[in-house]
Write a protein that holds these residues in place. Sequence first.
Motif, mmCIF file in Angstrom:
data_model
loop_
_atom_site.group_PDB
_atom_site.id
_atom_site.type_symbol
_atom_site.label_atom_id
_atom_site.label_comp_id
_atom_site.label_asym_id
_atom_site.label_seq_id
_atom_site.Cartn_x
_atom_site.Cartn_y
_atom_site.Cartn_z
ATOM 1 N N VAL A 1 0.856 -1.176 0.000
ATOM 2 C CA VAL A 1 0.000 0.000 0.000
ATOM 3 C C VAL A 1 0.898 1.233 0.000
ATOM 4 O O VAL A 1 1.809 1.346 0.824
ATOM 5 N N VAL A 2 0.646 2.140 -0.945
ATOM 6 C CA VAL A 2 1.383 3.393 -1.028
ATOM 7 C C VAL A 2 0.366 4.508 -0.910
ATOM 8 O O VAL A 2 -0.601 4.562 -1.675
ATOM 9 N N LYS A 3 0.568 5.411 0.059
ATOM 10 C CA LYS A 3 -0.336 6.539 0.254
ATOM 11 C C LYS A 3 0.429 7.840 0.088
ATOM 12 O O LYS A 3 1.573 7.952 0.522
ATOM 13 N N ALA A 4 -0.229 8.813 -0.549
ATOM 14 C CA ALA A 4 0.343 10.150 -0.700
ATOM 15 C C ALA A 4 -0.713 11.153 -0.274
ATOM 16 O O ALA A 4 -1.877 11.048 -0.657
ATOM 17 N N GLN A 5 -0.307 12.135 0.509
ATOM 18 C CA GLN A 5 -1.225 13.166 0.961
ATOM 19 C C GLN A 5 -1.214 14.288 -0.072
ATOM 20 O O GLN A 5 -0.226 14.999 -0.233
ATOM 21 N N VAL A 6 -2.323 14.408 -0.828
ATOM 22 C CA VAL A 6 -2.423 15.406 -1.895
ATOM 23 C C VAL A 6 -3.807 16.064 -1.866
ATOM 24 O O VAL A 6 -4.635 15.820 -2.726
ATOM 25 N N PRO A 7 -4.067 16.903 -0.862
ATOM 26 C CA PRO A 7 -5.397 17.519 -0.762
ATOM 27 C C PRO A 7 -5.642 18.517 -1.887
ATOM 28 O O PRO A 7 -4.711 19.098 -2.440
ATOM 29 N N GLY A 8 -6.916 18.673 -2.223
ATOM 30 C CA GLY A 8 -7.311 19.709 -3.170
ATOM 31 C C GLY A 8 -7.096 19.390 -4.628
ATOM 32 O O GLY A 8 -7.099 20.298 -5.460
ATOM 33 N N ILE A 9 -6.897 18.129 -4.989
ATOM 34 C CA ILE A 9 -6.733 17.794 -6.404
ATOM 35 C C ILE A 9 -7.987 17.097 -6.907
ATOM 36 O O ILE A 9 -8.799 16.609 -6.136
ATOM 37 N N ASP A 10 -8.134 17.071 -8.214
ATOM 38 C CA ASP A 10 -9.151 16.254 -8.866
ATOM 39 C C ASP A 10 -8.409 15.026 -9.393
ATOM 40 O O ASP A 10 -7.650 15.132 -10.365
ATOM 41 N N PRO A 11 -8.586 13.871 -8.762
ATOM 42 C CA PRO A 11 -7.775 12.708 -9.155
ATOM 43 C C PRO A 11 -7.996 12.277 -10.602
ATOM 44 O O PRO A 11 -7.102 11.678 -11.200
ATOM 45 N N ASP A 12 -9.157 12.597 -11.185
ATOM 46 C CA ASP A 12 -9.402 12.234 -12.581
ATOM 47 C C ASP A 12 -8.531 13.039 -13.533
ATOM 48 O O ASP A 12 -8.135 12.554 -14.591
ATOM 49 N N LYS A 13 -8.213 14.278 -13.175
ATOM 50 C CA LYS A 13 -7.440 15.157 -14.057
ATOM 51 C C LYS A 13 -6.003 15.378 -13.593
ATOM 52 O O LYS A 13 -5.128 15.612 -14.411
ATOM 53 N N ASP A 14 -5.782 15.327 -12.286
ATOM 54 C CA ASP A 14 -4.509 15.782 -11.742
ATOM 55 C C ASP A 14 -3.549 14.682 -11.309
ATOM 56 O O ASP A 14 -2.434 14.982 -10.905
ATOM 57 N N ALA A 15 -3.970 13.419 -11.340
ATOM 58 C CA ALA A 15 -3.099 12.339 -10.869
ATOM 59 C C ALA A 15 -2.827 11.341 -11.991
ATOM 60 O O ALA A 15 -3.744 10.928 -12.690
ATOM 61 N N ASP A 16 -1.569 10.989 -12.167
ATOM 62 C CA ASP A 16 -1.155 9.953 -13.118
ATOM 63 C C ASP A 16 -0.350 8.914 -12.355
ATOM 64 O O ASP A 16 0.597 9.249 -11.649
ATOM 65 N N ILE A 17 -0.739 7.661 -12.534
ATOM 66 C CA ILE A 17 -0.032 6.555 -11.897
ATOM 67 C C ILE A 17 0.396 5.601 -13.000
ATOM 68 O O ILE A 17 -0.431 5.134 -13.775
ATOM 69 N N THR A 18 1.689 5.357 -13.089
ATOM 70 C CA THR A 18 2.244 4.527 -14.151
ATOM 71 C C THR A 18 3.087 3.420 -13.539
ATOM 72 O O THR A 18 3.846 3.654 -12.602
ATOM 73 N N LEU A 19 2.948 2.238 -14.087
ATOM 74 C CA LEU A 19 3.714 1.096 -13.625
ATOM 75 C C LEU A 19 4.605 0.631 -14.769
ATOM 76 O O LEU A 19 4.120 0.311 -15.845
ATOM 77 N N THR A 20 5.912 0.641 -14.525
ATOM 78 C CA THR A 20 6.861 0.184 -15.527
ATOM 79 C C THR A 20 7.808 -0.798 -14.851
ATOM 80 O O THR A 20 8.584 -0.408 -13.971
ATOM 81 N N GLY A 21 7.709 -2.055 -15.251
ATOM 82 C CA GLY A 21 8.549 -3.079 -14.629
ATOM 83 C C GLY A 21 8.267 -3.157 -13.151
ATOM 84 O O GLY A 21 7.140 -3.389 -12.732
ATOM 85 N N ASN A 22 9.278 -2.900 -12.336
ATOM 86 C CA ASN A 22 9.072 -2.924 -10.890
ATOM 87 C C ASN A 22 9.137 -1.518 -10.283
ATOM 88 O O ASN A 22 9.506 -1.350 -9.128
ATOM 89 N N GLU A 23 8.736 -0.515 -11.073
ATOM 90 C CA GLU A 23 8.697 0.852 -10.565
ATOM 91 C C GLU A 23 7.303 1.450 -10.724
ATOM 92 O O GLU A 23 6.702 1.384 -11.792
ATOM 93 N N LEU A 24 6.821 2.051 -9.640
ATOM 94 C CA LEU A 24 5.534 2.726 -9.615
ATOM 95 C C LEU A 24 5.811 4.222 -9.623
ATOM 96 O O LEU A 24 6.469 4.742 -8.710
ATOM 97 N N GLN A 25 5.358 4.919 -10.655
ATOM 98 C CA GLN A 25 5.576 6.362 -10.785
ATOM 99 C C GLN A 25 4.260 7.072 -10.472
ATOM 100 O O GLN A 25 3.242 6.802 -11.112
ATOM 101 N N ILE A 26 4.280 7.970 -9.492
ATOM 102 C CA ILE A 26 3.106 8.758 -9.113
ATOM 103 C C ILE A 26 3.402 10.216 -9.465
ATOM 104 O O ILE A 26 4.411 10.768 -9.021
ATOM 105 N N THR A 27 2.536 10.824 -10.273
ATOM 106 C CA THR A 27 2.695 12.226 -10.645
ATOM 107 C C THR A 27 1.387 12.948 -10.360
ATOM 108 O O THR A 27 0.321 12.476 -10.750
#
Length: 127
Positions: A31-57
């Motif tokens: 489980v990975v949690k990030a505190q990011v108040p005030g965003i619209d997750p549909d527009k403002d969050a990108d989660i990408t998985l490449t191999g064994n790396e999880l990229q959160i933007t």
Amino acid sequence: MDVPEPVRRFLEGDRESWLRVEEYRDADSLVVKAQVPGIDPDKDADITLTGNELQITVRHEEKTEHKDKEGYRSEFRHGTFSRTVSLPAAVDPGDVTASYTDGILEIRVPVPEQGPREGRKVLVTRV
């Protein structure tokens, strides 16, 4: 001397480009949690998985207004924040889930059980 990553980034002046995360195991998931108040997750969050790396933007824009007797003041703060989390093994991206509740982005990554690793002697050959 080995300097922890957050300290190194702080000393180099890179305080605004990374996310603070919380990681822990819950049964068979990481489980990975990030505190990011005030965003619209549909527009403002990108989660990408490449191999064994999880990229959160996360893209964030914050508008704060202050009105007082002397005049009007407005401050804008925005930016793109990112973090890469190394996973113990490659994972199928279709198995990863994410949710956003009360300003917390939570990502669950199923991690296959790994048995105890046994040592194996490697023979050296003369050439």
